[in-house]
Design a protein around this motif. Structure first.
Motif, PDB file in Angstrom:
ATOM      1  N   ASP A   1      37.714  39.564  38.687  1.00  0.00           N
ATOM      2  CA  ASP A   1      36.520  40.324  38.382  1.00  0.00           C
ATOM      3  C   ASP A   1      36.638  40.916  36.981  1.00  0.00           C
ATOM      4  O   ASP A   1      37.732  41.151  36.474  1.00  0.00           O
ATOM      5  CB  ASP A   1      36.342  41.475  39.377  1.00  0.00           C
TER       6      ASP A   1
ATOM      7  N   SER B   1      35.981  47.670  36.474  1.00  0.00           N
ATOM      8  CA  SER B   1      34.788  47.808  37.296  1.00  0.00           C
ATOM      9  C   SER B   1      34.799  49.144  38.028  1.00  0.00           C
ATOM     10  O   SER B   1      35.605  49.367  38.924  1.00  0.00           O
ATOM     11  CB  SER B   1      34.721  46.668  38.312  1.00  0.00           C
TER      12      SER B   1
ATOM     13  N   TRP C   1      26.988  45.255  39.156  1.00  0.00           N
ATOM     14  CA  TRP C   1      28.321  44.655  39.222  1.00  0.00           C
ATOM     15  C   TRP C   1      28.228  43.166  39.545  1.00  0.00           C
ATOM     16  O   TRP C   1      28.897  42.336  38.923  1.00  0.00           O
ATOM     17  CB  TRP C   1      29.152  45.372  40.278  1.00  0.00           C
TER      18      TRP C   1
END
Length: 259
Positions: free
Chosen positions: A19, A23, A60
């Motif tokens: 990812d 985040s 996201w």
């Protein structure tokens, strides 16, 4: 045939997560889940973060879809269910041990779009509906005397074939309840529950699932008489994941935050 969400038959192993760094959304989930043994209350609290601020989740998700490496990792560990909906594994974490999943049903007039075979899971989870009207979740129990006839299969019992379904005798199932989980509601499930699910309506429907660690090595799947257990999943491409993510983001973006 529906099988538990234990991973696609098209991939030998899940690739490592990738990812986008930093985040805040994932960090927020991890903070709520904490460390140590994760139970249903923690999973519910984590999925409520998604429910309460869907725009943060959509932002996201859009970032993951734009990142070529991250999108490739998601696609490699995700798949199309035999009934035509997508099962995505968006994020995996070793500490705390959890997975963030999303199930997506596209617009369709076809009946039987859900997971139509009753089944248990090897892990606990909590989910929320972020797009569409909601889902219907009929639940069952085994009963020796009454109910509909099924063949019970064990999933995960053969080390040489971890995705194989091994026949385990005839049983009867009786319905216990059929909750409607509407958009914004939360549904929690442990390893003892037997259920199916079906999206309400014909439009795009998406659920976000926070899955805890495995509690058992095997679980049960039930097949109606005459129904084949051999219905393989289908691989999901990077482009398909990106299209699915865009459709969900378009549906979710702009939803009011509860925070």
């Amino acid at each position: 045939m529906s099988t538990p969400s234990a991973g696609p038959s098209v991939a030998a192993a899940e690739p490592p997560d990738s990812d986008p760094a930093g985040s805040r959304f994932i960090s927020g989930l991890a903070a709520v889940l904490g460390k140590g043994d994760l139970g249903v209350p923690q999973l519910v609290a984590a999925v409520e973060l998604v429910r309460d601020d869907p725009s943060a989740f959509a932002s996201w998700l859009a970032g993951v879809a734009r990142d070529t490496t991250a999108a490739g990792a998601v696609a490699a560990r995700s798949y199309w269910h035999p009934n035509g909906f997508a099962k995505l594994v968006l994020h995996t974490s070793a500490e705390p041990e959890f997975k963030l999943r999303m199930h997506i049903w596209l617009d369709s007039t076809e009946p039987g779009r859900g997971e139509t075979n009753p089944h248990r899971h090897r892990w606990e989870f909590a989910s929320t509906v972020i797009a569409g009207r909601g889902i219907l979740v009929p639940e069952y129990r085994e009963d020796a005397g009454t109910g509909a006839r099924f063949t019970r299969y064990r999933y995960g019992t053969d080390p040489a074939r971890p995705a194989a379904l091994v026949a385990d005798g005839a049983v009867r199932l009786v319905g216990t309840r059929s909750p409607q989980v509407l958009k914004g509601a939360v549904y929690a499930c442990d390893t003892e529950v037997i259920h199916t699910l079906e999206p309400l309506g014909q439009g795009l429907t998406a659920t976000v699932v926070v899955q805890g660690p495995h509690r058992t090595s095997a679980t049960a799947v039930y097949c109606a008489p005459g129904e084949s257990e051999d219905q393989p999943n289908r691989a999901l491409s990077v482009a398909e994941f990106q299209e699915l993510a865009s459709a969900v983001v378009a549906e979710v973006d702009g939803c009011p935050s509860r925070r």
